[in-house]
Design an enzyme around this catalytic site. Structure first.
Site, PDB file in Angstrom:
ATOM      1  N   ASP A 253       0.831  -1.200   0.000  1.00  0.00           N
ATOM      2  CA  ASP A 253       0.000   0.000   0.000  1.00  0.00           C
ATOM      3  C   ASP A 253       0.870   1.257   0.000  1.00  0.00           C
ATOM      4  O   ASP A 253       2.080   1.192   0.213  1.00  0.00           O
ATOM      5  CB  ASP A 253      -1.060  -0.033   1.116  1.00  0.00           C
ATOM      6  CG  ASP A 253      -0.480  -0.004   2.500  1.00  0.00           C
ATOM      7  OD1 ASP A 253       0.245   0.960   2.809  1.00  0.00           O
ATOM      8  OD2 ASP A 253      -0.771  -0.926   3.289  1.00  0.00           O
TER       9      ASP A 253
HETATM   10  N1  URA Z   1      -0.073  -5.489   4.744  1.00  0.00           N
HETATM   11  C1  URA Z   1      -0.463  -4.198   4.755  1.00  0.00           C
HETATM   12  O1  URA Z   1      -1.197  -3.771   5.633  1.00  0.00           O
HETATM   13  N2  URA Z   1       0.002  -3.390   3.789  1.00  0.00           N
HETATM   14  C2  URA Z   1       0.840  -3.816   2.817  1.00  0.00           C
HETATM   15  O2  URA Z   1       1.242  -3.037   1.956  1.00  0.00           O
HETATM   16  C3  URA Z   1       1.232  -5.155   2.833  1.00  0.00           C
HETATM   17  C4  URA Z   1       0.759  -5.981   3.808  1.00  0.00           C
END
Ligand code: URA
Length: 246
Positions: free
Chosen positions: A106
């Site tokens: 993310d």
């Molecule tokens: N878990 C998350 O919360 N975000 C990520 O980008 C990857 C795993």
């Protein structure tokens, strides 16, 4: 040995259009086994071709490790902020098939992302059945509790809006508010949601391993081809140049 039309080869690897390939051949910039080919339509062994003196990049499929910086999204579309594809060579997006990330991180997560143009690999790495280990470094907003270790390992943690519990995950507490978490699945925002389900807020999230690939000394914005005849580390994108090591 598979022979491919030179102009099609160059355009499928994202270097140029087929028409431009003819110009490159005429200009003598493309050589096949060190010899200038007669025409751009010639059938060639991709491994024998050089462009401006360098072998062609990842002719059998490209797989690269990329250190995703904070603030970039993994989508191809505009509108959600700067994308990782702006930090990768344009020719990779021009390849046919184009590169894509293996799963996503993310916007507020940094660390190791694999990018590839090998569709079967994306499937192999992202399928829950393949149980590829992903290791995340996590910082949270308040002191961690040892009971989280067994909770995450139990295979009973439910995420809001989902009907199946998370697979067992391995938590190692490294200091009062930091830990590493190893997952073998990749649900949407999984790490943040797992901690949220237990009442912790994740303040910093970074992935340092994806299966056999370790981020190591790769700097934010930097990439390295890992499955190719030549393994190369690319200089940093100018925006991240100040992260470069001496
Ligand atoms: N878990 C998350 O919360 N975000 C990520 O980008 C990857 C795993």
């Amino acid at each position: 040995m598979k022979l491919r039309r030179l102009d099609q080869l160059l355009s499928s690897l994202g270097y140029c259009s087929r028409k431009e390939a003819a110009d490159l051949v005429k200009e003598g910039r493309v050589l096949v086994s060190g010899v200038s080919p007669k025409k751009a339509e010639s059938k060639v062994d991709a491994h024998a071709v050089t462009l401006d003196g360098s072998p062609l990049e990842a002719v059998d499929g490209l797989v690269a490790m990329f250190h995703k910086p904070l603030g970039y999204v993994c989508t191809h579309s505009d509108g959600e902020g700067p994308t990782i594809y702006e930090l990768l060579p344009q020719r990779w997006s021009n390849r046919n098939p184009a590169i894509t990330s293996v799963g996503r991180l993310d916007k507020d997560t940094s660390g190791l992302l694999l990018v590839t143009d090998v569709g079967t690999l994306v499937h192999r790495f992202t399928s829950p059945k393949s149980e590829v280990e992903k290791v995340y470094l996590v910082e949270v907003d308040r002191d961690l509790d040892e009971t989280l270790i067994s909770t995450f390992a139990s295979g009973t943690v439910m995420l809001r809006g989902e009907s199946k519990p998370c697979l067992p995950a391995q938590l190692k507490i490294t200091s009062a508010r930091s830990a590493s978490l190893t997952l073998t699945e990749g649900r949407y925002h999984q790490v943040r949601r797992m901690f949220a389900s237990q009442g912790w807020h994740v303040e910093k999230l970074h992935r340092e391993r994806f299966g056999e690939y370790l981020l190591g000394d790769l700097q934010p914005g930097q990439w390295r081809i890992v499955e190719s005849s030549s393994i190369t580390t690319h200089p940093l994108h100018p925006e991240f140049a100040d992260h470069e090591q001496e």
